[in-house]
Scaffold this motif. Structure first.
Motif, mmCIF file in Angstrom:
data_model
loop_
_atom_site.group_PDB
_atom_site.id
_atom_site.type_symbol
_atom_site.label_atom_id
_atom_site.label_comp_id
_atom_site.label_asym_id
_atom_site.label_seq_id
_atom_site.Cartn_x
_atom_site.Cartn_y
_atom_site.Cartn_z
ATOM 1 N N ARG A 44 0.839 -1.191 0.000
ATOM 2 C CA ARG A 44 0.000 0.000 0.000
ATOM 3 C C ARG A 44 0.879 1.248 0.000
ATOM 4 N N THR A 45 0.663 2.116 -0.985
ATOM 5 C CA THR A 45 1.460 3.328 -1.144
ATOM 6 C C THR A 45 1.374 4.202 0.102
ATOM 7 N N GLY A 46 2.540 4.643 0.588
ATOM 8 C CA GLY A 46 2.590 5.510 1.750
ATOM 9 C C GLY A 46 2.599 4.785 3.074
ATOM 10 N N ALA A 47 2.307 3.475 3.078
ATOM 11 C CA ALA A 47 2.293 2.691 4.310
ATOM 12 C C ALA A 47 3.446 1.695 4.355
ATOM 13 N N PHE A 48 3.698 1.011 3.212
ATOM 14 C CA PHE A 48 4.767 0.023 3.123
ATOM 15 C C PHE A 48 5.482 0.172 1.780
ATOM 16 N N ILE A 80 9.771 -6.231 3.071
ATOM 17 C CA ILE A 80 8.617 -5.371 3.254
ATOM 18 C C ILE A 80 8.945 -4.380 4.354
ATOM 19 N N ASP A 81 9.126 -3.134 3.983
ATOM 20 C CA ASP A 81 9.519 -2.088 4.940
ATOM 21 C C ASP A 81 8.337 -1.162 5.216
ATOM 22 N N ARG A 82 8.118 -0.878 6.485
ATOM 23 C CA ARG A 82 7.083 0.088 6.845
ATOM 24 C C ARG A 82 7.594 1.502 6.573
ATOM 25 N N VAL A 83 6.770 2.325 5.954
ATOM 26 C CA VAL A 83 7.142 3.696 5.645
ATOM 27 C C VAL A 83 6.952 4.553 6.897
ATOM 28 N N ALA A 84 7.994 5.293 7.272
ATOM 29 C CA ALA A 84 7.917 6.139 8.454
ATOM 30 C C ALA A 84 6.897 7.240 8.227
ATOM 31 N N GLU A 85 6.114 7.523 9.264
ATOM 32 C CA GLU A 85 5.095 8.578 9.153
ATOM 33 C C GLU A 85 5.749 9.949 9.233
#
Length: 216
Positions: free
Chosen positions: A118-122, A211-216
């Motif tokens: 999901r774009t912006g999340a992962f 699979i990397d989580r995108v930092a907020e």
């Protein structure tokens, strides 16, 4: 140490009849995520292997990013928003799930490794490495090691343990030295862990999906 056995996965047909997909792993959409649709299966990310046997359009996945790697077969001609991209074996290609995309099969059927996030999340990444019998390849938390070709075994390693500690040791867990290596079949996936840090030895090729989580 977790292994996802490809032979045990159920094949799901594509909507357009152009192939079938087997899901290796997926993460349910988080309550904070937006723009989830039935079309993306309610996933924040998904790793799957698909058999493509018919030329035609790919399903759209709005709000998602895709990484596609041909893992069997010679060539996929992928058209994304009108631009043609020849995808050769073991060459990952990233494109948007929002894009108008379709595939042609000039050399016959192919099998593809798909990473959907999901774009912006992962953010998903795929790397293809050559295995060694002398130097083990570790699989860390947030990664999957998928045997594409050849022969390999997996056992708990020491990369994630503290000095002087038994790798994999813990409540109800045998030390790493007591755990026999397990044989991997083609397309089996090893689930990464920073605790036991599975290590893969062998000859052939391995896909490492991160699979990397995108930092907020």
């Amino acid at each position: 140490m977790e292994i996802i056995r490809f032979a045990e996965l159920k094949a799901q047909p594509w909507r357009n009849g152009g192939g079938v997909t087997r899901e290796l792993a997926g993460h349910p959409v988080a309550a904070s995520s937006r723009n989830s649709t039935e079309q993306d299966g309610g996933r924040d990310w998904r790793v799957s292997i698909a058999d493509v046997s018919k030329a035609g359009a790919f399903s759209a996945f709005p709000g998602m990013d895709r990484v596609l790697t041909v893992i069997d077969g010679e060539l996929l001609l992928l058209t994304v928003d009108g631009a043609e991209h020849p995808l050769e074996k073991y060459r990952p290609f990233r494109f948007s799930g929002d894009a108008d995309s379709a595939g042609a099969l000039p050399t016959g059927d192919i099998r593809g490794l798909f990473v959907l996030t999901r774009t912006g999340a992962f953010k998903g990444y795929t790397s293809i490495i050559e295995l060694s019998k002398k130097r083990a390849h570790p699989v860390f938390e947030g990664q999957f090691g998928i045997l594409l070709q050849g022969q390999a075994t997996v056992g708990p390693g020491t990369a994630g343990t503290e000095p002087g500690a038994d790798a994999g040791a813990g409540a109800g867990t045998a030390p790493a030295a007591a755990v026999e290596p397990r044989t991997l079949d083609q397309y089996d996936a090893v689930v990464g862990s920073d605790a036991t840090t599975p290590e893969i030895l062998g000859r052939g090729f391995l896909a490492v999906v991160s699979i990397d989580r995108v930092a907020e």
